[in-house]
Design a protein around this motif. Structure first.
Motif, PDB file in Angstrom:
ATOM      1  N   ARG A 121      16.392 -12.071  58.574  1.00 11.80           N
ATOM      2  CA  ARG A 121      15.908 -11.175  57.356  1.00 11.80           C
ATOM      3  C   ARG A 121      15.072  -9.714  57.979  1.00 11.80           C
ATOM      4  O   ARG A 121      14.109  -9.779  57.337  1.00 11.80           O
ATOM      5  N   ASP A 122      15.256 -10.015  59.539  1.00  8.32           N
ATOM      6  CA  ASP A 122      14.083  -9.245  59.866  1.00  8.32           C
ATOM      7  C   ASP A 122      14.547  -7.652  60.104  1.00  8.32           C
ATOM      8  O   ASP A 122      14.577  -7.074  61.650  1.00  8.32           O
ATOM      9  N   TRP A 123      15.375  -7.080  59.314  1.00  5.16           N
ATOM     10  CA  TRP A 123      15.554  -5.964  59.130  1.00  5.16           C
ATOM     11  C   TRP A 123      14.787  -4.701  57.876  1.00  5.16           C
ATOM     12  O   TRP A 123      13.938  -5.594  56.742  1.00  5.16           O
ATOM     13  N   ALA A 124      13.861  -4.104  58.164  1.00  5.42           N
ATOM     14  CA  ALA A 124      13.616  -2.872  56.775  1.00  5.42           C
ATOM     15  C   ALA A 124      13.688  -1.375  56.878  1.00  5.42           C
ATOM     16  O   ALA A 124      15.343  -0.724  57.785  1.00  5.42           O
ATOM     17  N   HIS A 125      13.546  -0.876  55.993  1.00  3.19           N
ATOM     18  CA  HIS A 125      13.303   0.148  55.010  1.00  3.19           C
ATOM     19  C   HIS A 125      12.697   0.588  55.932  1.00  3.19           C
ATOM     20  O   HIS A 125      11.563   0.749  55.521  1.00  3.19           O
ATOM     21  N   SER A 126      12.533   2.234  56.366  1.00  2.00           N
ATOM     22  CA  SER A 126      11.932   2.937  57.410  1.00  2.00           C
ATOM     23  C   SER A 126      11.234   4.251  56.545  1.00  2.00           C
ATOM     24  O   SER A 126      12.189   4.396  57.064  1.00  2.00           O
TER      25      SER A 126
END
Length: 277
Positions: free
Chosen positions: A100-105
């Protein structure tokens, strides 16, 4: 000095990040390949999100430049007063592993300074936002960085490399606890909400990894510099910083102990901080 209203740009970034989330989450087993020259993995979800963001944001702000991890760089961006700095999926390795440790930055820079920023972790339902002079928020609530100044009571986010004695004056590594999170953008946001006290990367660091998170941290009262203490700037011809040192009150303490003399390791285009263990 009057505060300029960047809320329109922030609303644009938030809406775009929220539109990106279902695209990324829809891929069960995306096709994966390696970037040239050892640049690390990229998958079809990275490119699908990147294409949507470029079309949507470009249509809304046609005069803004564009810098993204998944778009070939072009010198035209250097002429733009304002520019989007985008990491479509920050933490591609974590994304591919089912973490779950991904992001849109997503961020906007004006004359080298970040003015609006959004980091969305869809799988954790976390939305970090900030505007220059407008404070930092997590899911709409204000956040503040840590006030801890004692390394012995602090936790630092970073790879093993950051704790090597050669990077500290006299070889004396501060007695901080070390932790690791995959996405650099999220690391900076975790500092902004005082979940951790500091972050250090020694390797050269891409602007898209830190643009949004750096504003969120500084608007939460923290500090983000390169590893030698120079303030971060963005939309440079070569879009990297000389590592990153970031934190709340602990930043100044650690900066005084870092040995700025040695050069950092050679750039690793696949991941500035590959060592998670």
């Amino acid at each position: 000095m009057p505060v300029i209203d960047h809320s329109g740009d922030l609303a644009l970034l938030v809406a775009a990040a929220q539109a990106a989330a279902p695209i990324a989450c829809a891929y069960g087993a995306p096709k994966v390949w390696d970037k040239p020259d050892g640049g690390g993995p990229v998958c079809e979800a990275d490119l699908a999100v990147d294409a949507m963001l470029r079309e949507r944001l470009g249509a809304a702000r046609p005069g803004y430049g564009w810098l993204s991890e998944e778009t070939a760089d072009a010198p035209e961006r250097l002429k733009a007063e304002r520019i989007f700095i985008i990491d479509p999926i920050d933490g591609t390795r974590a994304y591919l592993e089912g973490s779950r440790d991904w992001a849109h930055s997503l961020a906007i820079a004006e004359n080298g300074r970040i003015t609006a920023a959004c980091v969305l972790l869809p799988r954790r339902e976390l939305l970090y936002t900030a505007t220059l002079g407008g404070g930092a928020m997590l899911n709409g609530a204000p956040i503040r960085a840590s006030t801890e100044t004692d390394p012995a009571r602090a936790t630092l986010l970073g790879p093993r490399l950051a704790m090597s004695p050669e990077h500290w004056t006299g070889g004396e590594v501060p007695p901080v606890r070390r932790a690791f999170r995959s996405a650099l953008a999220w690391r900076l946001c975790l500092l902004a909400e005082a979940r951790f006290d500091a972050m250090l990367t020694i390797r050269p660091t891409w602007e898209w990894d830190i643009a949004a998170g750096s504003l969120i941290l500084t608007e939460a009262g923290g500090t983000a510099t390169d590893r030698r203490g120079a303030m971060l700037s963005f939309n440079k011809p070569h879009p990297q910083s000389d590592g990153v040192l970031a934190g709340g009150a602990l930043h100044e303490v650690l900066l005084a102990r870092l040995d700025a003399a040695p050069d950092g390791p050679a750039p690793d285009p696949s991941d500035p901080d590959p060592s998670a263990a």
